[in-house]
Enzyme design. Sequence first.
Site, PDB file in Angstrom:
ATOM      1  N   CYS A  27       0.818  -1.220   0.000  1.00 32.67           N
ATOM      2  CA  CYS A  27       0.000   0.000   0.000  1.00 32.67           C
ATOM      3  C   CYS A  27       0.847   1.264   0.000  1.00 32.67           C
ATOM      4  CB  CYS A  27      -0.933  -0.001   1.201  1.00 32.67           C
ATOM      5  SG  CYS A  27      -1.981  -1.451   1.244  1.00 32.67           S
ATOM      6  N   HIS A  56      -3.284   6.969   3.090  1.00 33.83           N
ATOM      7  CA  HIS A  56      -3.716   5.727   2.433  1.00 33.83           C
ATOM      8  C   HIS A  56      -5.057   5.326   3.053  1.00 33.83           C
ATOM      9  CE1 HIS A  56      -4.109   1.640   1.315  1.00 33.83           C
ATOM     10  NE2 HIS A  56      -3.710   1.140   2.467  1.00 33.83           N
ATOM     11  N   ASN A 113     -10.229  -0.275   0.337  1.00 33.66           N
ATOM     12  CA  ASN A 113      -8.766  -0.195   0.328  1.00 33.66           C
ATOM     13  C   ASN A 113      -8.254  -0.629  -1.054  1.00 33.66           C
ATOM     14  OD1 ASN A 113      -6.024  -0.638   0.601  1.00 33.66           O
ATOM     15  ND2 ASN A 113      -6.176  -1.679   2.575  1.00 33.66           N
TER      16      ASN A 113
END
Length: 327
Positions: free
Chosen positions: A112, A251, A281
């Site tokens: 990520c 994020h 996500n």
Amino acid sequence: MGVVVKGLGASLPEKILTNQDLEKMVDTSDEWITTRTGIKTRRISKKDEPSSKFAIEAGRMAIEDAGMKPSDIDVVIVATVTPDMMFPSTGCIVASELGMGETPAFDISAGCSGFLYAMNIADSFIRAGKYSTALIIGVEELSKITDWTDRSTCVLFGDGAGAAVLTRSEEEGILSIEIRSDGSKGELLYMPAGGSRMPASEYTVKNRLHYVKMNGREVFKYAVTKMPAISKEALEKAGVSVDQVDLFIPHQANQRITESTGERLGIDPSRVFSNIAKYGNTSAASIPIAWWEAYKEGKIKEGDIILLAAFGAGFTWGAAVVKWRRK
Ligand code: UT7
């Protein structure tokens, strides 16, 4: 000499998967997903839509947004853990499809945090005088490595791509970038099979080893400490105080992680951007998608200070401070 972010772009699959849809697939509820993660819907790619499809679209948009042509790009860097194939790289596919001739292109794998890692590489290339302009893309199709029978992960992820064009400038745009890793925590968030350690076999398929495995609780603990800590370091390197941050774009992993990081940094919630409710996500794609959306919604003005921060598989984490300069 400085480096500025000149253009942004994003591309998302059309299909929307809601929490109500997931209620029919696994033992979960809209209430659990909403309160524990903040997610309401996510976008899911079709079988015949590989990551490169969205990477190409986001990349093309970012180049247009920068007022440039594909031939102006000197290097393409794609951050992803869900490339079209192990090789060739999705970067090569993007460069070829965008008509970039023999422009160097490659992928990086940093979970990520991938977009910030790509940004760090591009920024360094440009500062070193190696290249003038870079296209960086974060793209993921986590839906294709998600175990749709595992309720602890399948409610979290979504697909999409975001991109940015970085270019040399007389002004300073990227004020600082800090990245870190800790490989000793790798097995808290990983895909066990499909690489050289555990090649694909009947055993790996039967045992569902080609899917994301995550110890969510442990990842959560690290994310809420590492993201604020590295954000403070990046702010200090940039010579910027928390009060000067106009927009924090973390994020998008979990609304609770976003809120906790904002609180630990002392940033007012009105200056913390969140779109996790819509997209879930999207790993390496989440920062550039959120950045592009904030920009499209008019939440970023010329001269604004933006703080970006990420945490993910590796473990990897990072933060960047950017002054928004488009003129
Ligand atoms: O992108 C970067 C990497 N990823 C992250 O940053 C994610 C970090 N972790 C998280 O966001 C959270 O840990 C999760 C959202 C994954 C999980 O939330 P949690 O509050 O940590 O829940 P938990 O794993 O501690 O599970 C609590 C309970 C468990 O039941 P018991 O043992 O208390 O009876 C789980 O079995 O919730 C249960 N559970 C669910 N229940 C309904 C887990 N998943 C679900 C679900 N629906 N989808």
